[in-house]
Design an enzyme around this catalytic site. Structure first.
Site, PDB file in Angstrom:
ATOM      1  N   HIS A  70       7.084  56.762  26.729  1.00 34.82           N
ATOM      2  CA  HIS A  70       7.155  56.612  28.180  1.00 34.82           C
ATOM      3  C   HIS A  70       6.374  55.375  28.628  1.00 34.82           C
ATOM      4  O   HIS A  70       5.766  55.372  29.693  1.00 34.82           O
ATOM      5  CB  HIS A  70       6.559  57.843  28.876  1.00 34.82           C
ATOM      6  CG  HIS A  70       7.296  59.114  28.611  1.00 34.82           C
ATOM      7  ND1 HIS A  70       6.701  60.357  28.646  1.00 34.82           N
ATOM      8  CD2 HIS A  70       8.599  59.339  28.319  1.00 34.82           C
ATOM      9  CE1 HIS A  70       7.598  61.289  28.371  1.00 34.82           C
ATOM     10  NE2 HIS A  70       8.763  60.697  28.173  1.00 34.82           N
TER      11      HIS A  70
HETATM   12  C1  FAD Z   1      13.443  60.053  21.931  1.00 30.94           C
HETATM   13  C2  FAD Z   1      13.127  59.933  23.402  1.00 30.94           C
HETATM   14  C3  FAD Z   1      13.034  61.099  24.159  1.00 30.94           C
HETATM   15  C4  FAD Z   1      12.752  61.012  25.520  1.00 30.94           C
HETATM   16  N1  FAD Z   1      12.814  62.150  26.279  1.00 30.94           N
HETATM   17  C5  FAD Z   1      12.777  62.039  27.627  1.00 30.94           C
HETATM   18  C6  FAD Z   1      13.043  63.161  28.451  1.00 30.94           C
HETATM   19  O1  FAD Z   1      13.315  64.266  27.985  1.00 30.94           O
HETATM   20  N2  FAD Z   1      13.019  62.984  29.801  1.00 30.94           N
HETATM   21  C7  FAD Z   1      12.729  61.768  30.364  1.00 30.94           C
HETATM   22  O2  FAD Z   1      12.683  61.673  31.597  1.00 30.94           O
HETATM   23  N3  FAD Z   1      12.448  60.696  29.601  1.00 30.94           N
HETATM   24  C8  FAD Z   1      12.511  60.787  28.256  1.00 30.94           C
HETATM   25  N4  FAD Z   1      12.311  59.685  27.484  1.00 30.94           N
HETATM   26  C9  FAD Z   1      11.971  58.416  28.148  1.00 30.94           C
HETATM   27  C10 FAD Z   1      13.127  57.808  28.940  1.00 30.94           C
HETATM   28  O3  FAD Z   1      14.357  58.114  28.345  1.00 30.94           O
HETATM   29  C11 FAD Z   1      12.934  56.298  29.041  1.00 30.94           C
HETATM   30  O4  FAD Z   1      11.645  55.992  29.519  1.00 30.94           O
HETATM   31  C12 FAD Z   1      13.937  55.663  29.981  1.00 30.94           C
HETATM   32  O5  FAD Z   1      15.246  56.036  29.621  1.00 30.94           O
HETATM   33  C13 FAD Z   1      13.777  54.155  29.922  1.00 30.94           C
HETATM   34  O6  FAD Z   1      14.678  53.561  30.806  1.00 30.94           O
HETATM   35  P1  FAD Z   1      14.784  51.995  30.886  1.00 30.94           P
HETATM   36  O7  FAD Z   1      15.876  51.698  31.836  1.00 30.94           O
HETATM   37  O8  FAD Z   1      13.433  51.427  31.153  1.00 30.94           O
HETATM   38  O9  FAD Z   1      15.166  51.509  29.405  1.00 30.94           O
HETATM   39  P2  FAD Z   1      16.255  52.027  28.380  1.00 30.94           P
HETATM   40  O10 FAD Z   1      16.954  53.237  28.878  1.00 30.94           O
HETATM   41  O11 FAD Z   1      15.582  52.124  27.065  1.00 30.94           O
HETATM   42  O12 FAD Z   1      17.340  50.882  28.366  1.00 30.94           O
HETATM   43  C14 FAD Z   1      17.166  49.603  27.835  1.00 30.94           C
HETATM   44  C15 FAD Z   1      18.526  49.125  27.336  1.00 30.94           C
HETATM   45  O13 FAD Z   1      18.493  47.721  27.128  1.00 30.94           O
HETATM   46  C16 FAD Z   1      19.153  47.415  25.923  1.00 30.94           C
HETATM   47  N5  FAD Z   1      18.608  46.141  25.449  1.00 30.94           N
HETATM   48  C17 FAD Z   1      17.340  45.909  25.046  1.00 30.94           C
HETATM   49  N6  FAD Z   1      17.202  44.601  24.722  1.00 30.94           N
HETATM   50  C18 FAD Z   1      18.390  44.012  24.946  1.00 30.94           C
HETATM   51  C19 FAD Z   1      18.857  42.682  24.795  1.00 30.94           C
HETATM   52  N7  FAD Z   1      18.063  41.696  24.370  1.00 30.94           N
HETATM   53  N8  FAD Z   1      20.163  42.416  25.072  1.00 30.94           N
HETATM   54  C20 FAD Z   1      20.986  43.414  25.520  1.00 30.94           C
HETATM   55  N9  FAD Z   1      20.586  44.703  25.676  1.00 30.94           N
HETATM   56  C21 FAD Z   1      19.299  44.991  25.395  1.00 30.94           C
HETATM   57  C22 FAD Z   1      18.820  48.593  25.028  1.00 30.94           C
HETATM   58  O14 FAD Z   1      19.690  48.676  23.927  1.00 30.94           O
HETATM   59  C23 FAD Z   1      18.931  49.750  26.009  1.00 30.94           C
HETATM   60  O15 FAD Z   1      20.242  50.231  26.092  1.00 30.94           O
HETATM   61  C24 FAD Z   1      12.541  59.733  26.119  1.00 30.94           C
HETATM   62  C25 FAD Z   1      12.619  58.580  25.359  1.00 30.94           C
HETATM   63  C26 FAD Z   1      12.920  58.656  24.008  1.00 30.94           C
HETATM   64  C27 FAD Z   1      13.029  57.385  23.225  1.00 30.94           C
END
Ligand code: FAD
Length: 550
Positions: free
Chosen positions: A483
């Site tokens: 997180h």
């Molecule tokens: C195993 C796990 C379990 C979790 N369980 C929960 C839960 O139960 N409930 C909850 O609320 N949260 C949970 N979390 C946390 C939550 O899912 C994340 O904090 C949240 O989804 C992050 O959102 P984001 O938009 O910041 O990034 P992300 O959803 O991680 O999205 C980033 C995206 O950018 C893409 N990307 C990265 N670099 C590049 C690049 N250079 N070029 C193109 N694409 C790229 C990645 O592939 C990814 O698809 C969990 C996380 C994990 C890993």
């Protein structure tokens, strides 16, 4: 939209189809005049494991669906237990592989962003409005819940006598029982709600991008990495992309790029573009375009630690995950979309105060009626291996660690493992919270409601009793809560990476919107907060553009 590489000029390019990026993609492409490109490093969300909630146990070990980062700093001096942090890769990002717990944090979290970090417009009220707009909550609309939004929120459906006893143990601790853990603050216990629709994961890709894909002005590129944004005379004019065969090209940008690559990758996209701490960039041979010293720094993260208990009777749900039990549950899932496969990894949750002097919630507890198999040194063998004997898990997640870490590029190429320094437990407060959290979780396990089934404590084990022994065990076995926040921190100060409108300081046409901009930790999981950041980012961008057009 179709067309050859580099032929279009995009109004908006969104980097990363994760929790925040998915929301932005849908919102920004609603206006058919906007040409919107969404670039995602991973593939489409076609695997059935993504859609079946319990598929998580396989997904978190599947290289096709995750970024797996090797952490270079040992957990404890001399320790050789490797630490690997993961994030989702592919449409939906982490929302396609996560535990689906729908947790919004507490309104005070966001008041702090506005009040203490100078993030004007960000507060409990504006974030609550965003959550409500996103939610389609099965418990219906209320002051704290939304109805009719894109993401279906389903309250706890996996109920069984042991889970009821876990909730009763929480009550005996003095926690308030609630059917919606997001509807109140303070010590509380209840079944977790999940973003699950009719037994299927309701990810960012499913809830948002699916709609956008039907639009002629919208295009998704999967299996494509953004290496860097192209900056000319202080303005972003394009992005450099790399496909899975290594081919590179540039897409032109007439409007702006919004980086939504997550806490681990967004700072790296900036650094590869020459935006970051000059010293870090020089070391890997990247020319500095904008000296922004906090890019990749100020990383804060939840820290998780598991207690495992043997049960004296088989009242858990471990048998549902092996042999004939598993076959039965999978069949039940495909016939009725119900049962253990239609649910996240943990049934019962609690939020409480373990150590924070102001009494705020600083511990999140996850309880489940099974334990993962443990190795000889009591380290979980793998998230995918359930102990065949009956057990009960109590996971605690420290919600307010004050230790700060960093993530930085090691090379100028996209996709290379970054340098990750968590600095776990480097403050007195964090060490104290770790010890107190273990004692508190033991107290939950010792409540009368669980007494007739509770057996031996397997991890850390009764011998681990002194503060020193607990801290030592915590250091060896605790791991990232996944997180993380703060690596592209939003704020009003000079060192902040983005301002309150999420604009990257020192350059025009570039924003960041995802968990990396959060200037402080969230009191809970981060998927819903990331989606709400995406929602507010869309509000901000669309309002600015309307003002320009007027
Ligand atoms: C195993 C796990 C379990 C979790 N369980 C929960 C839960 O139960 N409930 C909850 O609320 N949260 C949970 N979390 C946390 C939550 O899912 C994340 O904090 C949240 O989804 C992050 O959102 P984001 O938009 O910041 O990034 P992300 O959803 O991680 O999205 C980033 C995206 O950018 C893409 N990307 C990265 N670099 C590049 C690049 N250079 N070029 C193109 N694409 C790229 C990645 O592939 C990814 O698809 C969990 C996380 C994990 C890993």
């Amino acid at each position: 939209m179709t067309g050859n590489r580099g032929q279009a000029t995009w109004d908006y390019v969104i980097v990363g189809a994760g929790s925040a990026g998915s929301v932005l993609a849908e919102r920004l492409s609603r206006d058919p005049r906007h040409k919107v490109l969404l670039v995602e490093a991973g593939g489409p969300d076609t695997s059935p494991l993504i859609h079946m909630p319990k598929g998580i146990v396989k997904l978190v070990q599947s290289p096709a669906h995750i970024w797996a980062y090797q952490v270079e700093q040992p957990r404890t001096p001399g320790s050789n237990i490797p630490e690997v942090w993961i994030r989702g890769k592919g449409m939906g990002g982490s929302s396609s592989i996560n535990g689906m717990i729908w947790s919004r944090g507490e309104p005070e979290d966001y008041d702090i962003w506005g009040r203490d970090h100078g993030c004007t417009g960000w507060n409990g009220e504006s974030m609550t409005a965003a959550f409500k707009a996103i939610e389609d909550h099965a418990l219906g609309q209320s002051d704290t819940r939304g109805a009719g939004g894109a993401v279906r929120i389903t309250p706890g459906t996996q109920r069984y006598p042991l889970a009821e006893s876990m909730i009763a143990a929480g009550r005996q601790m003095g926690f308030a029982e609630t059917d919606d853990l997001n509807s109140m603050v303070g010590d509380r216990v209840g079944y977790y709600s999940h973003n699950i629709r009719k037994g299927r994961r309701d990810s960012g890709a499913q809830a948002f991008v699916k709609k956008a894909k039907k639009r002629a002005n919208f295009r998704v590129m999967t299996h494509t990495l953004v290496r860097r944004v192209v900056i000319e005379q202080g303005r972003v004019t394009g992005i450099e992309l790399v496909d899975k065969d290594g081919a590179r090209w540039i897409e032109r940008v007439g409007g702006e790029v919004i980086v939504c690559a997550g806490t681990m990758e967004s700072p790296q996209v900036l650094e590869r573009s020459g935006i970051g701490d000059g010293a870090v960039l020089r070391e890997v041979g990247i020319e500095t375009a904008v000296d922004s010293p906090d890019v990749g720094n100020r990383m804060r993260e939840h820290l998780s630690y598991a207690l495992a208990f043997r049960l004296t009777r088989n009242v858990g749900i471990n048998r549902k995950f092996m042999g004939l039990g598993l076959v039965g549950e999978v069949l039940r899932y495909y016939l009725t979309r119900t049962g253990a496969m239609a649910y996240g990894p943990f049934e019962v949750g609690a939020f409480c105060n373990a150590a924070h002097p102001d009494g705020r919630t600083d511990l999140q507890v996850y309880m489940g009626g099974y334990v993962f198999a443990l190795s000889d040194d009591n380290h979980p063998v793998s998230l995918g291996v359930i102990d065949p004997k009956p057990g009960l898990s109590i996971y605690g997640q420290l919600l307010r660690p004050t230790s700060e870490g960093s993530v930085h590029v090691r090379t100028a190429e996209a996709g290379d493992n970054p340098s990750i320094i968590p600095n776990w437990l480097s403050t007195e407060y964090d060490r104290d919270a770790a010890i107190k959290s273990v004692r508190l979780m033991r107290k939950i396990a010792a409540q009368p409601a669980l007494a007739d089934v509770m057996g031996e404590e397997l991890q850390p084990g009764a011998a681990v009793e002194s503060d020193e022994a607990i801290l030592d065990n915590f250091r060896r076995n605790a791991t990232s809560g996944l997180h993380g926040t703060g690596t592209c921190r939003m704020g009003a100060d000079e060192r902040a990476v983005v301002d309150a409108s999420l604009r990257v300081r020192g350059v025009t046409g570039l924003r960041v919107a995802d968990c990396s901009v959060m200037p402080d930790l969230i009191t809970g999981n981060t998927n819903a907060p990331a989606m709400a950041v995406g929602w507010r980012a869309a509000d901000i961008i669309l309002a600015e553009n309307k003002a320009v057009a007027a």
